[in-house]
Write a protein that holds these residues in place. Sequence first.
Motif, PDB file in Angstrom:
ATOM      1  N   GLN A 102      -9.740   3.510  -0.766  1.00 41.84           N
ATOM      2  CA  GLN A 102      -8.308   3.427  -1.019  1.00 41.84           C
ATOM      3  C   GLN A 102      -7.723   2.044  -0.758  1.00 41.84           C
ATOM      4  N   LYS A 147       0.830  -1.217   0.000  1.00 44.27           N
ATOM      5  CA  LYS A 147       0.000   0.000   0.000  1.00 44.27           C
ATOM      6  C   LYS A 147       0.860   1.261   0.000  1.00 44.27           C
ATOM      7  N   THR A 185      -7.998   2.883 -11.569  1.00 40.09           N
ATOM      8  CA  THR A 185      -8.630   3.963 -10.797  1.00 40.09           C
ATOM      9  C   THR A 185      -8.749   3.497  -9.350  1.00 40.09           C
ATOM     10  N   GLN A 186      -8.586   4.452  -8.425  1.00 40.13           N
ATOM     11  CA  GLN A 186      -8.593   4.096  -7.000  1.00 40.13           C
ATOM     12  C   GLN A 186     -10.018   4.029  -6.456  1.00 40.13           C
ATOM     13  N   LEU A 224      -7.163  -0.712  -6.279  1.00 39.58           N
ATOM     14  CA  LEU A 224      -7.032   0.013  -7.538  1.00 39.58           C
ATOM     15  C   LEU A 224      -7.709  -0.879  -8.569  1.00 39.58           C
TER      16      LEU A 224
END
Length: 300
Positions: free
Chosen positions: A39, A14, A34-35, A42
């Motif tokens: 969080q 991470k 894309t996140q 991805l």
Amino acid sequence: METPEQRIKIAVQKTGRLTDHSIDLLERCGLKLTQSKDQLFLYGENMPIDLLLVRDDDIPGLVSEDVCDLGIVGLNVVEETRQRLLANGGEPRFRQVFELDFGHCRLAIAAPDGTGYSDLSSLNNQRIATSYVHILNDFLDENGIDAEAVYFSGAVEIAPKLGKAEFICDLVSTGGTLAANGLVEVETLLESEAVVIQTEERLSEAKQALVDRMLQRLDGVLQVRESKYIMLHAPRAALAEIRDLLPGSEAPTVMPLDGADDKVAVHAVCRENVFWETLENLKSAGASSLLVLPVEKMLA
Ligand code: ATP
Ligand code: ZN
């Protein structure tokens, strides 16, 4: 739309030393990410591949338990987890499938400068502070050394100053941290780099095909990093000499030049960087019109 089971999950660190390199490499393989809001993930936009962002220490376990299909992690963590699982009667259900050529470091034993160290027997009856208890104990057993591994979860390098150990066993890359703490390396246990591990669980045919494709693309990305495409004109008579001067190249393409019987055009992929000295040597050998281009993609 594919179900979550059909998507490949890759465990990636991470935040830490491996994070940027890992994501960058996957993006170079063509993956657009894309996140997620939390969080934690991805998501792959253009391929059924998602990244799970976790602590590096958890990666081999997640792959072993088949929560993730693949993981990108240091060989040091892979080895420590493998030996810990084995020592506890478990079974490591992952295998290494690719070496990534970043995150290079070594697991080494070091001692305060001035410690009298001659060979491994100097470790007998000493205490060694480390986060890598299993790799260390295995190394000591293999060499018939009777020393005590003292577990430290971090800041291992201060153990001697705290009087907790005579030696330490920790990761080293440049040696700067050791030097700053007045420590010198005495033994290397493991040379490490980031690797890709895969679960031993059988993947569906479609998933395995995609994994294989990504590994092939990774191979291409690693190969082109240093590679250059070089073009030049050479006198026919000097061709053999010029060929020998091309760094790390396989059979070059040799083509006739219109209106010049004594000269040819030579094109070659050089798998090493091409330095000014090489170009100067090629020129001295008779080469002219030298051009060096970066290689963007390569598929062997
Ligand atoms: P996390 O929070 O994920 O547990 P960490 O502090 O354990 O992070 P990092 O310091 O980011 O991990 O290191 C990750 C990996 O980077 C190491 O396991 C190792 O494989 C590699 N590495 C390369 N050089 C070094 C170095 N000099 N010191 C420590 N690790 C290094
Ligand atoms: Zn960690």
